[in-house]
Design a protein around this motif. Structure first.
Motif, PDB file in Angstrom:
ATOM      1  N   TRP A  49     -11.421   2.817   0.912  1.00  0.00           N
ATOM      2  CA  TRP A  49     -10.015   2.773   1.336  1.00  0.00           C
ATOM      3  C   TRP A  49      -9.779   3.818   2.411  1.00  0.00           C
ATOM      4  O   TRP A  49     -10.323   4.923   2.323  1.00  0.00           O
ATOM      5  N   PRO A  50      -8.915   3.468   3.399  1.00  0.00           N
ATOM      6  CA  PRO A  50      -8.428   2.111   3.723  1.00  0.00           C
ATOM      7  C   PRO A  50      -9.514   1.313   4.431  1.00  0.00           C
ATOM      8  O   PRO A  50     -10.420   1.888   5.043  1.00  0.00           O
ATOM      9  N   SER A  51      -9.425   0.016   4.388  1.00  0.00           N
ATOM     10  CA  SER A  51     -10.517  -0.815   4.892  1.00  0.00           C
ATOM     11  C   SER A  51     -10.767  -0.613   6.381  1.00  0.00           C
ATOM     12  O   SER A  51     -11.899  -0.738   6.840  1.00  0.00           O
ATOM     13  N   ALA A  52      -9.720  -0.291   7.139  1.00  0.00           N
ATOM     14  CA  ALA A  52      -9.886  -0.126   8.584  1.00  0.00           C
ATOM     15  C   ALA A  52     -10.696   1.113   8.929  1.00  0.00           C
ATOM     16  O   ALA A  52     -11.448   1.127   9.910  1.00  0.00           O
ATOM     17  N   LEU A  53     -10.563   2.158   8.143  1.00  0.00           N
ATOM     18  CA  LEU A  53     -11.297   3.406   8.375  1.00  0.00           C
ATOM     19  C   LEU A  53     -11.495   4.083   7.020  1.00  0.00           C
ATOM     20  O   LEU A  53     -10.761   5.011   6.655  1.00  0.00           O
ATOM     21  N   ALA A  79     -15.388  -6.052   4.943  1.00  0.00           N
ATOM     22  CA  ALA A  79     -13.944  -6.180   4.765  1.00  0.00           C
ATOM     23  C   ALA A  79     -13.545  -7.624   4.487  1.00  0.00           C
ATOM     24  O   ALA A  79     -14.164  -8.577   4.970  1.00  0.00           O
ATOM     25  N   ASP A 127      -6.581  -4.408   2.134  1.00  0.00           N
ATOM     26  CA  ASP A 127      -6.641  -3.066   2.717  1.00  0.00           C
ATOM     27  C   ASP A 127      -7.666  -2.191   2.006  1.00  0.00           C
ATOM     28  O   ASP A 127      -7.802  -1.007   2.326  1.00  0.00           O
TER      29      ASP A 127
END
Length: 311
Positions: free
Chosen positions: A269-273, A296, A300
């Motif tokens: 977490w979070p999936s973006a970074l 991913a 999220d």
């Protein structure tokens, strides 16, 4: 090496190295009263080590022997505390695999997410934030290979092996409504013998001007910890979104009864970074040998794959 800037550089580099070493090594000494500063630090505990390459680069630029020597302290602390997770050898054979995923209640592609959870070939798939609208999609995709399922509220477990003794687990903090259902327990008839599996989703935490708001999560963790301590099962897994890391003292009433994975950071977490693993697979009477993050999905969070060895 001729120093550039002299003692000023040395002072700043030594101070930076002391902070990068001291924060993780002495995290237990950080108070957790107002603002839950201790829990906040422990959420991101490995990351002070990221300062080491920056400090080394600055020491080289400043031609500071003192600075380079000081950098060894945080490097050694990081290796001592986290090197086993990063550098551990292959964990060897395992008896079952588990996929854990907070699928997100606003996930626009539940069927695609379900297919992604099947890709590693895990025998158990645990999910949280399972909505009534999305549940048929998960049942359709996961049920083909995992015909045994248990769902309570917004948490679910799909299994390739029969489930028995399925029951809800009430981990509601005080003041939460009866409709808040985020826990279940089931016994899995795994090939190596029965394993009790808890699937849970602890309350969220929030970071604001007053610090980390985690009182509800901590209360829920204590309730779950009491249930785990009283559970007579010899082999047990706790799988779910705990909204905290294994180092977070707010989860200690729960994690004190369980063993953490032996290898892998698996930031989820979070999936973006991804910067923290708050999705956990913890065991008692079993060995979770390694965890790893998967690709991913529409959530999220990243899915987490765990390998488990049964005694």
């Amino acid at each position: 090496m001729t120093a550039r800037g002299g003692t000023a550089w040395d002072t700043w580099l030594v101070a930076g190295a002391a902070g990068a070493a001291g924060l993780p090594a002495l995290h237990a000494a950080v108070p957790n009263g107002a603002g839950r500063l201790g829990s906040l630090l422990e959420t991101f505990l490995p990351w002070p080590g990221a300062a080491v390459p920056v400090l080394v680069a600055l020491a080289l630029y400043a031609r500071s022997r003192v600075g380079l020597l000081a950098c060894t302290a945080p490097a050694l602390v990081w290796c001592w505390m986290f090197g086993g997770l990063w550098f551990s050898p292959s964990p060897g054979p395992h008896d079952l695999t588990v996929v854990q995923h907070n699928v997100a209640d606003d996930n626009a592609d539940p069927a695609g997410t379900a297919r992604a959870l099947l890709a590693p070939g895990a025998g158990l798939v645990a999910v949280q934030e399972l909505t009534a609208a999305a549940r048929p999609r998960y049942e359709e995709v996961l049920g083909a290979s995992h015909p045994h399922r248990a769902v309570q509220g917004t948490v679910g477990l799909w299994s390739a092996w029969p489930l028995s003794d399925v029951r809800p687990v009430d981990i509601r903090p005080a003041g939460f409504p009866a409709s808040w259902r985020r826990g279940l327990r089931a016994t899995v008839s795994a090939p190596g013998g029965p394993v009790a599996v808890y699937v849970v989703h602890l309350p969220s935490v929030r970071l604001g001007p007053a610090g980390l708001a985690s009182a509800a999560r901590d209360e829920s963790a204590a309730l779950l910890g009491a249930r785990i301590a009283a559970d007579p099962a010899g082999r047990l897994l706790v799988v779910g979104d705990l909204n905290g890391t294994v180092w977070d003292r707010g989860l200690r009433p729960l994690t004190a009864h369980l063993d953490a994975p032996g290898a892998g950071f698996a930031f989820s977490w979070p999936s973006a970074l991804p910067v923290a693993r708050i999705d956990q697979v913890l065991g008692r009477g079993v060995e979770v040998t390694r965890v790893s993050a998967l690709e991913a999905t529409g959530s999220d969070h990243l899915p987490v794959l765990a390998r488990v060895r049964l005694p």
